[in-house]
Design a protein around this motif. Structure first.
Motif, PDB file in Angstrom:
ATOM      1  N   LYS A   1      56.673  20.840  -6.681  1.00  0.00           N
ATOM      2  CA  LYS A   1      56.819  19.475  -6.132  1.00  0.00           C
ATOM      3  C   LYS A   1      55.693  18.891  -5.111  1.00  0.00           C
ATOM      4  N   PHE A   2      55.238  19.873  -4.240  1.00  0.00           N
ATOM      5  CA  PHE A   2      54.268  19.489  -3.277  1.00  0.00           C
ATOM      6  C   PHE A   2      52.664  19.295  -4.280  1.00  0.00           C
ATOM      7  N   ASN A   3      52.654  20.116  -5.262  1.00  0.00           N
ATOM      8  CA  ASN A   3      51.727  19.841  -6.296  1.00  0.00           C
ATOM      9  C   ASN A   3      51.743  18.607  -6.893  1.00  0.00           C
ATOM     10  N   GLU A   4      52.562  18.356  -7.335  1.00  0.00           N
ATOM     11  CA  GLU A   4      52.948  17.078  -8.092  1.00  0.00           C
ATOM     12  C   GLU A   4      52.801  15.948  -7.270  1.00  0.00           C
ATOM     13  N   PHE A   5      53.170  16.159  -5.864  1.00  0.00           N
ATOM     14  CA  PHE A   5      52.909  14.913  -5.039  1.00  0.00           C
ATOM     15  C   PHE A   5      51.525  14.707  -4.674  1.00  0.00           C
ATOM     16  N   SER A   6      50.303  15.558  -5.000  1.00  0.00           N
ATOM     17  CA  SER A   6      49.056  15.262  -4.797  1.00  0.00           C
ATOM     18  C   SER A   6      48.292  14.293  -5.630  1.00  0.00           C
ATOM     19  N   MET A   7      47.497  13.378  -5.115  1.00  0.00           N
ATOM     20  CA  MET A   7      46.788  12.664  -5.816  1.00  0.00           C
ATOM     21  C   MET A   7      45.397  12.987  -6.079  1.00  0.00           C
TER      22      MET A   7
ATOM     23  N   ILE B   1      55.679  -6.022 -16.566  1.00  0.00           N
ATOM     24  CA  ILE B   1      54.385  -6.050 -17.655  1.00  0.00           C
ATOM     25  C   ILE B   1      54.065  -7.281 -17.958  1.00  0.00           C
ATOM     26  N   PRO B   2      54.949  -7.978 -18.510  1.00  0.00           N
ATOM     27  CA  PRO B   2      54.589  -9.229 -19.153  1.00  0.00           C
ATOM     28  C   PRO B   2      54.065 -10.427 -18.041  1.00  0.00           C
ATOM     29  N   ASP B   3      54.516 -10.225 -17.013  1.00  0.00           N
ATOM     30  CA  ASP B   3      53.903 -11.123 -15.821  1.00  0.00           C
ATOM     31  C   ASP B   3      52.537 -10.696 -15.290  1.00  0.00           C
ATOM     32  N   MET B   4      52.021  -9.359 -15.621  1.00  0.00           N
ATOM     33  CA  MET B   4      50.996  -9.003 -14.844  1.00  0.00           C
ATOM     34  C   MET B   4      49.652  -9.357 -15.263  1.00  0.00           C
ATOM     35  N   ASN B   5      48.580  -9.365 -14.291  1.00  0.00           N
ATOM     36  CA  ASN B   5      47.204  -9.686 -14.773  1.00  0.00           C
ATOM     37  C   ASN B   5      46.470  -8.164 -15.147  1.00  0.00           C
ATOM     38  N   GLU B   6      45.313  -8.561 -15.366  1.00  0.00           N
ATOM     39  CA  GLU B   6      44.507  -7.438 -15.945  1.00  0.00           C
ATOM     40  C   GLU B   6      44.406  -6.122 -14.813  1.00  0.00           C
ATOM     41  N   ASP B   7      44.327  -6.702 -13.757  1.00  0.00           N
ATOM     42  CA  ASP B   7      44.230  -5.666 -12.507  1.00  0.00           C
ATOM     43  C   ASP B   7      45.497  -4.937 -12.339  1.00  0.00           C
ATOM     44  N   GLU B   8      46.465  -5.766 -12.376  1.00  0.00           N
ATOM     45  CA  GLU B   8      47.912  -5.210 -12.085  1.00  0.00           C
ATOM     46  C   GLU B   8      48.261  -4.172 -13.310  1.00  0.00           C
ATOM     47  N   ARG B   9      47.945  -4.532 -14.546  1.00  0.00           N
ATOM     48  CA  ARG B   9      48.208  -3.579 -15.588  1.00  0.00           C
ATOM     49  C   ARG B   9      47.451  -2.463 -15.538  1.00  0.00           C
ATOM     50  N   ALA B  10      46.383  -2.506 -14.882  1.00  0.00           N
ATOM     51  CA  ALA B  10      45.335  -1.431 -14.753  1.00  0.00           C
ATOM     52  C   ALA B  10      46.057  -0.351 -13.796  1.00  0.00           C
ATOM     53  N   ALA B  11      46.545  -1.170 -12.613  1.00  0.00           N
ATOM     54  CA  ALA B  11      47.498  -0.304 -11.561  1.00  0.00           C
ATOM     55  C   ALA B  11      48.536   0.583 -12.029  1.00  0.00           C
ATOM     56  N   PHE B  12      49.267  -0.500 -13.090  1.00  0.00           N
ATOM     57  CA  PHE B  12      50.407   0.389 -13.582  1.00  0.00           C
ATOM     58  C   PHE B  12      50.111   1.498 -14.579  1.00  0.00           C
ATOM     59  N   ALA B  13      48.822   1.301 -15.411  1.00  0.00           N
ATOM     60  CA  ALA B  13      48.407   2.578 -16.269  1.00  0.00           C
ATOM     61  C   ALA B  13      48.260   3.732 -15.179  1.00  0.00           C
ATOM     62  N   PHE B  14      47.441   3.418 -14.097  1.00  0.00           N
ATOM     63  CA  PHE B  14      46.932   4.464 -13.324  1.00  0.00           C
ATOM     64  C   PHE B  14      48.195   5.278 -12.697  1.00  0.00           C
ATOM     65  N   MET B  15      49.196   4.460 -12.275  1.00  0.00           N
ATOM     66  CA  MET B  15      50.454   5.203 -11.966  1.00  0.00           C
ATOM     67  C   MET B  15      51.128   6.044 -12.885  1.00  0.00           C
ATOM     68  N   GLN B  16      51.438   5.342 -14.161  1.00  0.00           N
ATOM     69  CA  GLN B  16      51.810   6.309 -15.237  1.00  0.00           C
ATOM     70  C   GLN B  16      51.343   7.607 -15.342  1.00  0.00           C
ATOM     71  N   ASN B  17      49.955   7.751 -15.037  1.00  0.00           N
ATOM     72  CA  ASN B  17      49.181   8.839 -15.565  1.00  0.00           C
ATOM     73  C   ASN B  17      49.062   9.967 -14.405  1.00  0.00           C
ATOM     74  N   GLN B  18      49.785   9.540 -13.261  1.00  0.00           N
ATOM     75  CA  GLN B  18      50.056  10.532 -12.050  1.00  0.00           C
ATOM     76  C   GLN B  18      50.947  11.479 -12.289  1.00  0.00           C
ATOM     77  N   ASP B  19      50.597  12.745 -11.723  1.00  0.00           N
ATOM     78  CA  ASP B  19      51.556  13.873 -11.775  1.00  0.00           C
ATOM     79  C   ASP B  19      52.952  13.873 -11.309  1.00  0.00           C
ATOM     80  N   TRP B  20      53.015  12.792 -10.142  1.00  0.00           N
ATOM     81  CA  TRP B  20      54.057  12.463  -9.511  1.00  0.00           C
ATOM     82  C   TRP B  20      55.010  11.604 -10.328  1.00  0.00           C
ATOM     83  N   MET B  21      54.371  11.164 -11.323  1.00  0.00           N
ATOM     84  CA  MET B  21      55.164  10.058 -12.498  1.00  0.00           C
ATOM     85  C   MET B  21      55.419  10.914 -13.543  1.00  0.00           C
ATOM     86  N   SER B  22      54.830  11.942 -14.099  1.00  0.00           N
ATOM     87  CA  SER B  22      54.886  12.656 -15.274  1.00  0.00           C
ATOM     88  C   SER B  22      55.333  14.105 -15.136  1.00  0.00           C
TER      89      SER B  22
END
Length: 378
Positions: free
Chosen positions: A267-273, A213-234
């Motif tokens: 699992k197959f439901n969580e793996f859906s985007m 995170i400390p070395d991320m630019n704005e777009d990369e931080r948005a990609a990280f936030a998007f990933m964290q909100n996905q079912d396959w992560m949470s």
């Protein structure tokens, strides 16, 4: 070590299918817990409908016959019987390609993809871009023997695949993998860098962590936030669960087909985007073929070794021995993937709404594989 390659054909005893049907008919079903939709897990009404179809509508014999259309074999490597499909292209100059499935999947993941790869002429493609396809079952999955001891890792499987390709007489070949395969495929290149021409991964590379995170630019931080909100992560942390007590959970999965169905549906439901049920994205019979394969081969427990053999979760890193391509970049970040890979192919617009995109869009995956491996054919 025996180098013998033995033909194999799936032929499940009818008694095993009758037992499955009987267990499904007698299943005890829990009441609905408070909460909406999937907030407490797989909804009872949804699972009942799917279980009823599994018992009365799904035809294992039809699925079995379809799988048996592909040439299948067993061979012993490193003390284990390894099951694999070996489908040669009608095009003599085809590039050999070994595909590695994910978890909780099996060689079933690629049933719809194989024809696109081996016979592009029949699918409107360029015959010069054909592949000879090898699809092994990872140890402990399907008809491959499970690891008999602790200490197995993906590097060891990568070595098995390199041995298998040598045994089949292939001196130059490509490697593909997604999910668990994204860990295994780079290890094949490390084991045989002079034979592997390239590694293709379906996502899985360059995923950011909190340490980035400390070395991320704005777009990369948005990609990280998007990933964290996905079912396959949470969703359900299967890595932690299967590291902690795989034997405990295996009792339920091996004894209750409805319990096994619920686990796979979760699992197959969580793996859906996408905001869709698994069978609205992937073919329902293909999903049940994969599940029934797990049930009939008693591999719910043995297939969890990649989790219980690890001490903690980590994203796949890849390798720098040969060029790397990916099916889709985001939410992975190319800059991060390039720390451990020589990226030659990183499209951002490939279609797909499920983690197991080879099951969803086999034609799109085949087309992109041809793009990546085109310049590497030699």
């Amino acid at each position: 070590m025996s180098a013998e390659i033995r033909p194999f054909r799936i032929d499940i005893p009818q008694a095993d299918l009758d037992d499955l049907n009987d267990r499904l008919a007698r299943a005890r079903r829990p009441r609905q817990l408070p909460g909406e939709g999937w907030s407490r897990g797989v909804p009872p009404a949804y699972l009942k409908n799917l279980a009823d179809y599994w018992r009365t509508g799904f035809d294992w014999r039809r699925a079995e016959a379809r799988m048996n259309e592909f040439p299948q074999f067993l061979t012993e490597i490193d003390g284990l019987d390894i099951h694999f499909l070996h489908v040669r292209s009608p095009e003599p100059d085809a590039l050999p390609l070994i595909l590695t499935h994910g978890w909780p999947n099996s060689f079933v993941e690629f049933l719809d993809l194989i024809g696109h790869l081996t016979d592009p002429r029949a699918h409107g493609g360029d015959p010069a871009q054909a592949f000879h396809v090898v699809v092994p079952s990872v140890p402990g999955f399907g008809f491959s023997a499970p690891p008999p001891t602790t200490g197995w890792n993906v590097a060891r499987v990568g070595g098995l695949w390199a041995d298998l390709m040598r045994r089949l007489g292939y001196e130059r070949y490509g490697v593909q993998g997604g999910d668990l395969g994204a860990y295994v495929a780079p290890e094949v290149a490390k084991a045989a860098p002079d034979q592997v021409v390239g590694v293709y991964v379906i996502s899985g590379l360059g995923f950011p962590t909190e340490a980035d995170i400390p070395d991320m630019n704005e777009d990369e931080r948005a990609a990280f936030a998007f990933m964290q909100n996905q079912d396959w992560m949470s969703g359900v942390d299967h890595h932690a669960l299967l590291r902690a007590a795989p034997q405990t959970f295996a009792y339920a999965w091996h004894d209750s087909p409805v319990g096994a169905l619920a686990w796979m549906a979760q699992k197959f439901n969580e793996f859906s985007m996408a905001d869709k049920l698994p069978e609205e994205i992937l073919d329902r019979d293909l999903l049940l073929t994969n599940l029934t394969l797990y049930w009939l081969t008693d591999t719910f427990g043995s297939s969890s070794w990649p989790m219980y053999e690890s001490t903690e979760f980590a994203w796949p890193e890849g390798q720098k021995a040969v060029p790397t391509g990916v099916y889709n970049g985001p939410p992975g970040i190319r800059r991060l993937a390039e720390r451990h890979n020589t990226i030659a192919h990183w499209p951002e617009g490939n279609p797909g709404s499920h983690h197991f995109v080879a099951m969803e869009l086999p034609g799109s995956v085949a087309a992109d594989l041809r793009v990546f491996f085109g310049p590497l054919r030699g």
